[in-house]
Design a protein around this motif. Structure first.
Motif, PDB file in Angstrom:
ATOM      1  N   LYS A 101      -1.652 -12.791 -13.707  1.00 28.60           N
ATOM      2  CA  LYS A 101      -1.013 -12.678 -15.210  1.00 28.60           C
ATOM      3  C   LYS A 101      -1.413 -11.056 -15.628  1.00 28.60           C
ATOM      4  O   LYS A 101      -1.163 -10.470 -16.504  1.00 28.60           O
ATOM      5  CB  LYS A 101      -1.743 -13.410 -16.121  1.00 28.60           C
ATOM      6  CG  LYS A 101      -1.451 -14.755 -15.967  1.00 28.60           C
ATOM      7  CD  LYS A 101      -0.099 -15.324 -16.053  1.00 28.60           C
ATOM      8  CE  LYS A 101       0.079 -16.563 -15.981  1.00 28.60           C
ATOM      9  NZ  LYS A 101       1.476 -16.992 -15.485  1.00 28.60           N
ATOM     10  N   ASP A 102      -2.160 -10.403 -14.706  1.00 25.00           N
ATOM     11  CA  ASP A 102      -2.545  -8.866 -14.539  1.00 25.00           C
ATOM     12  C   ASP A 102      -1.416  -8.032 -14.540  1.00 25.00           C
ATOM     13  O   ASP A 102      -1.093  -7.974 -13.349  1.00 25.00           O
ATOM     14  CB  ASP A 102      -3.861  -8.932 -13.679  1.00 25.00           C
ATOM     15  CG  ASP A 102      -4.555  -7.404 -14.059  1.00 25.00           C
ATOM     16  OD1 ASP A 102      -3.995  -6.621 -14.877  1.00 25.00           O
ATOM     17  OD2 ASP A 102      -5.621  -7.096 -13.173  1.00 25.00           O
ATOM     18  N   THR A 103      -1.114  -7.214 -15.516  1.00 23.97           N
ATOM     19  CA  THR A 103       0.085  -6.410 -15.168  1.00 23.97           C
ATOM     20  C   THR A 103      -0.394  -5.033 -15.047  1.00 23.97           C
ATOM     21  O   THR A 103       0.542  -4.122 -15.134  1.00 23.97           O
ATOM     22  CB  THR A 103       1.022  -6.384 -16.574  1.00 23.97           C
ATOM     23  OG1 THR A 103       0.348  -6.080 -17.408  1.00 23.97           O
ATOM     24  CG2 THR A 103       1.768  -7.688 -16.364  1.00 23.97           C
ATOM     25  N   SER A 104      -1.684  -4.774 -14.721  1.00 23.35           N
ATOM     26  CA  SER A 104      -2.150  -3.244 -14.520  1.00 23.35           C
ATOM     27  C   SER A 104      -1.768  -2.855 -13.373  1.00 23.35           C
ATOM     28  O   SER A 104      -1.091  -3.273 -12.492  1.00 23.35           O
ATOM     29  CB  SER A 104      -3.802  -3.257 -14.723  1.00 23.35           C
ATOM     30  OG  SER A 104      -4.113  -4.029 -13.686  1.00 23.35           O
ATOM     31  N   ALA A 105      -2.140  -1.372 -13.124  1.00 19.94           N
ATOM     32  CA  ALA A 105      -1.715  -0.852 -11.856  1.00 19.94           C
ATOM     33  C   ALA A 105      -2.422  -1.408 -10.499  1.00 19.94           C
ATOM     34  O   ALA A 105      -1.622  -1.350  -9.595  1.00 19.94           O
ATOM     35  CB  ALA A 105      -1.949   0.820 -11.820  1.00 19.94           C
ATOM     36  N   ASN A 106      -3.373  -1.822 -10.745  1.00 14.50           N
ATOM     37  CA  ASN A 106      -4.218  -2.412  -9.630  1.00 14.50           C
ATOM     38  C   ASN A 106      -4.594  -3.986  -9.873  1.00 14.50           C
ATOM     39  O   ASN A 106      -5.882  -3.982 -10.333  1.00 14.50           O
ATOM     40  CB  ASN A 106      -5.405  -1.524  -9.233  1.00 14.50           C
ATOM     41  CG  ASN A 106      -5.171  -0.198  -8.684  1.00 14.50           C
ATOM     42  OD1 ASN A 106      -4.367  -0.188  -7.825  1.00 14.50           O
ATOM     43  ND2 ASN A 106      -5.567   0.772  -9.207  1.00 14.50           N
ATOM     44  N   PRO A 107      -3.937  -4.842  -9.951  1.00 16.05           N
ATOM     45  CA  PRO A 107      -4.371  -6.210 -10.427  1.00 16.05           C
ATOM     46  C   PRO A 107      -5.295  -6.556  -9.685  1.00 16.05           C
ATOM     47  O   PRO A 107      -5.460  -6.463  -8.147  1.00 16.05           O
ATOM     48  CB  PRO A 107      -2.996  -7.092 -10.259  1.00 16.05           C
ATOM     49  CG  PRO A 107      -2.038  -6.273  -9.488  1.00 16.05           C
ATOM     50  CD  PRO A 107      -2.745  -4.797  -9.426  1.00 16.05           C
ATOM     51  N   GLN A 108      -6.206  -7.626  -9.916  1.00 21.30           N
ATOM     52  CA  GLN A 108      -7.188  -8.221  -9.232  1.00 21.30           C
ATOM     53  C   GLN A 108      -6.598  -9.221  -8.232  1.00 21.30           C
ATOM     54  O   GLN A 108      -5.786  -9.989  -8.355  1.00 21.30           O
ATOM     55  CB  GLN A 108      -8.233  -9.000 -10.350  1.00 21.30           C
ATOM     56  CG  GLN A 108      -9.494  -9.614  -9.667  1.00 21.30           C
ATOM     57  CD  GLN A 108     -10.591  -8.444  -9.893  1.00 21.30           C
ATOM     58  OE1 GLN A 108     -10.361  -7.515 -10.520  1.00 21.30           O
ATOM     59  NE2 GLN A 108     -11.565  -8.655  -9.071  1.00 21.30           N
ATOM     60  N   GLY A 109      -7.149  -9.130  -6.987  1.00 22.12           N
ATOM     61  CA  GLY A 109      -6.663  -9.851  -5.866  1.00 22.12           C
ATOM     62  C   GLY A 109      -5.761  -9.549  -5.083  1.00 22.12           C
ATOM     63  O   GLY A 109      -5.034 -10.217  -4.155  1.00 22.12           O
ATOM     64  N   TYR A 110      -5.114  -8.583  -5.617  1.00 21.86           N
ATOM     65  CA  TYR A 110      -3.858  -8.089  -4.785  1.00 21.86           C
ATOM     66  C   TYR A 110      -4.418  -7.427  -3.335  1.00 21.86           C
ATOM     67  O   TYR A 110      -5.350  -7.021  -3.362  1.00 21.86           O
ATOM     68  CB  TYR A 110      -3.212  -6.772  -5.410  1.00 21.86           C
ATOM     69  CG  TYR A 110      -2.120  -6.291  -4.714  1.00 21.86           C
ATOM     70  CD1 TYR A 110      -0.661  -6.926  -4.569  1.00 21.86           C
ATOM     71  CD2 TYR A 110      -2.352  -5.049  -3.797  1.00 21.86           C
ATOM     72  CE1 TYR A 110       0.077  -6.251  -4.088  1.00 21.86           C
ATOM     73  CE2 TYR A 110      -1.309  -4.611  -3.256  1.00 21.86           C
ATOM     74  CZ  TYR A 110       0.101  -5.129  -2.978  1.00 21.86           C
ATOM     75  OH  TYR A 110       1.060  -4.625  -2.398  1.00 21.86           O
ATOM     76  N   SER A 111      -3.461  -7.591  -2.427  1.00 23.87           N
ATOM     77  CA  SER A 111      -3.975  -7.555  -0.775  1.00 23.87           C
ATOM     78  C   SER A 111      -2.609  -7.268  -0.332  1.00 23.87           C
ATOM     79  O   SER A 111      -1.728  -7.775  -0.475  1.00 23.87           O
ATOM     80  CB  SER A 111      -4.365  -8.665  -0.469  1.00 23.87           C
ATOM     81  OG  SER A 111      -4.539  -8.500   0.832  1.00 23.87           O
ATOM     82  N   PRO A 112      -2.669  -6.420   0.811  1.00 25.28           N
ATOM     83  CA  PRO A 112      -1.764  -6.107   1.711  1.00 25.28           C
ATOM     84  C   PRO A 112      -1.170  -7.418   2.546  1.00 25.28           C
ATOM     85  O   PRO A 112      -0.159  -7.185   2.940  1.00 25.28           O
ATOM     86  CB  PRO A 112      -1.989  -4.870   2.608  1.00 25.28           C
ATOM     87  CG  PRO A 112      -3.057  -4.303   1.598  1.00 25.28           C
ATOM     88  CD  PRO A 112      -3.786  -5.268   0.918  1.00 25.28           C
TER      89      PRO A 112
END
Length: 123
Positions: free
Chosen positions: A31-42
């Protein structure tokens, strides 16, 4: 599959990615729409082979207002720009919507005083 297109100086680069199952699940729950959302991973996507064909099945997403091509309007581009997207075919690379400054200059050429740029040989 997501295809990205970038324009490094002197060329055009296409890259394709596919979503992994863990990436799909993360995206559904995020639900995080910021530039670097929590938990994002390549690890949420894999780079895949891209085969160029004259029959590309898919769709394009273009900005809902204005131009998608900032090659001619670099000072107007910002990494923090806000814009909406719509489904549509993109305008051609050299379309006039991407070059408003050029077309304003062309329009003012007719109004400008040409001045003396040649000697009058009949005077």
């Amino acid at each position: 599959i997501v295809v990205t297109c970038s324009f490094p100086p002197g060329s055009c680069s296409l890259t394709a990615y596919k979503l992994t199952p863990s990436g799909y699940e993360w995206g559904r729950a995020n639900k995080d729409t910021s530039a670097n959302p929590q938990g994002y991973s390549p690890a949420h996507y894999d780079k895949v082979q891209l085969l160029l064909s004259d029959r590309f099945m898919g769709f394009y997403m273009v900005p809902d207002t204005g131009s998608w091509n900032y090659n001619f309007m670099g000072v107007k581009h910002s990494t923090s720009m806000k814009y909406g997207l719509r489904l549509a075919n993109p305008r051609e690379f050299y379309h006039e919507i991407h070059r408003p400054t050029h077309f304003n200059e062309f329009a003012h050429l007719e109004d400008a005083d040409p001045g003396v740029d040649m000697e009058n040989l009949f005077a």
